[in-house]
Design a protein around this motif. Sequence first.
Motif, mmCIF file in Angstrom:
data_model
loop_
_atom_site.group_PDB
_atom_site.id
_atom_site.type_symbol
_atom_site.label_atom_id
_atom_site.label_comp_id
_atom_site.label_asym_id
_atom_site.label_seq_id
_atom_site.Cartn_x
_atom_site.Cartn_y
_atom_site.Cartn_z
ATOM 1 N N LEU A 79 -2.299 11.568 4.759
ATOM 2 C CA LEU A 79 -3.428 12.169 3.932
ATOM 3 C C LEU A 79 -4.086 11.039 3.236
ATOM 4 N N ILE A 80 -2.999 10.081 2.724
ATOM 5 C CA ILE A 80 -3.700 8.919 2.162
ATOM 6 C C ILE A 80 -4.687 7.917 3.030
ATOM 7 N N ARG A 81 -4.103 7.747 4.228
ATOM 8 C CA ARG A 81 -4.866 7.055 5.234
ATOM 9 C C ARG A 81 -5.901 7.777 5.745
ATOM 10 N N GLU A 82 -6.176 8.840 5.962
ATOM 11 C CA GLU A 82 -7.332 9.749 6.278
ATOM 12 C C GLU A 82 -8.419 9.717 5.134
ATOM 13 N N ARG A 83 -7.769 9.977 3.904
ATOM 14 C CA ARG A 83 -8.899 9.746 2.880
ATOM 15 C C ARG A 83 -9.521 8.410 2.913
ATOM 16 N N GLU A 84 -8.718 7.383 2.884
ATOM 17 C CA GLU A 84 -9.126 6.010 3.271
ATOM 18 C C GLU A 84 -9.787 5.610 4.363
ATOM 19 N N GLN A 85 -9.888 6.476 5.179
ATOM 20 C CA GLN A 85 -10.553 6.445 6.876
ATOM 21 C C GLN A 85 -9.791 5.157 7.454
ATOM 22 N N MET A 86 -8.568 5.024 7.155
ATOM 23 C CA MET A 86 -7.862 4.108 8.117
ATOM 24 C C MET A 86 -7.292 4.628 9.547
ATOM 25 N N HIS A 101 0.829 -1.239 0.254
ATOM 26 C CA HIS A 101 0.144 -0.012 -0.056
ATOM 27 C C HIS A 101 1.031 1.160 0.010
ATOM 28 N N VAL A 102 0.536 2.259 -0.714
ATOM 29 C CA VAL A 102 1.454 3.483 -0.851
ATOM 30 C C VAL A 102 1.594 4.061 0.244
ATOM 31 N N ALA A 103 0.428 4.270 1.249
ATOM 32 C CA ALA A 103 0.723 4.922 2.583
ATOM 33 C C ALA A 103 1.998 4.207 3.426
ATOM 34 N N GLU A 104 2.086 2.974 3.218
ATOM 35 C CA GLU A 104 2.997 2.240 4.091
ATOM 36 C C GLU A 104 4.673 2.535 3.489
ATOM 37 N N VAL A 105 4.601 2.634 2.007
ATOM 38 C CA VAL A 105 5.572 2.908 1.276
ATOM 39 C C VAL A 105 6.361 4.179 1.664
ATOM 40 N N LEU A 106 5.386 4.977 1.812
ATOM 41 C CA LEU A 106 5.594 6.411 2.095
ATOM 42 C C LEU A 106 6.063 6.700 3.610
ATOM 43 N N SER A 113 13.053 18.162 5.480
ATOM 44 C CA SER A 113 11.600 18.374 4.813
ATOM 45 C C SER A 113 11.206 17.043 3.985
ATOM 46 N N GLU A 114 11.974 16.248 3.438
ATOM 47 C CA GLU A 114 11.561 15.031 2.736
ATOM 48 C C GLU A 114 10.940 13.985 3.796
ATOM 49 N N CYS A 115 11.459 14.125 4.798
ATOM 50 C CA CYS A 115 11.168 13.000 6.163
ATOM 51 C C CYS A 115 9.653 13.655 6.249
ATOM 52 N N ILE A 116 9.331 14.830 6.739
ATOM 53 C CA ILE A 116 7.984 15.396 7.045
ATOM 54 C C ILE A 116 6.919 15.292 6.134
ATOM 55 N N ALA A 117 7.581 15.536 4.827
ATOM 56 C CA ALA A 117 6.569 15.545 3.510
ATOM 57 C C ALA A 117 6.266 14.021 3.523
ATOM 58 N N ALA A 118 6.827 12.905 3.502
ATOM 59 C CA ALA A 118 6.720 11.552 3.040
ATOM 60 C C ALA A 118 5.735 11.234 4.425
ATOM 61 N N PHE A 119 5.832 11.554 5.591
ATOM 62 C CA PHE A 119 4.772 11.254 6.652
ATOM 63 C C PHE A 119 3.498 11.988 6.442
ATOM 64 N N GLY A 120 3.526 13.276 5.967
ATOM 65 C CA GLY A 120 2.531 13.834 5.666
ATOM 66 C C GLY A 120 1.548 13.408 4.769
#
Length: 117
Positions: free
Chosen positions: A31-38, A1-6, A20-27
């Motif tokens: 967003l993906i997990r929130e959108r998928e209600q996970m 799943h993309v969120a886990e890879v991120l 910045s890359e670290c914080i952006a990846a977690f962010g």
Amino acid sequence: HVAEVLADLGRAHLGLGAQSECIAAFGRALLIREREQMDIGDLLLLKGDALFHFGQVEDGIVVLERALLSKQRSTGSDPDEHVAILSRLAAAYRQLGNLQEASSMLRKTVRIKETSR
């Protein structure tokens, strides 16, 4: 799943010190997990830890508080997860010199540990 890879990418950037890359990846993962209600509690914990690591303690506290709320709301939440978040919050408050709040977090940690035996 993309969120886990991120999330893995965020961990890698954390290890490299690439803030910045670290914080952006977690962010993005959040967003993906929130959108998928996970569940987002674990990602919030990672992001909060990363912010703390990079010296953004106040921002880290906001994210860690959100992680705690997320874990408290989720059914079947593990008490050890609460303890981990509360311990990190205590460290952050202590670093800011807010010993009263740090002490409060540690007392909550003790209560959870005592009741989850």
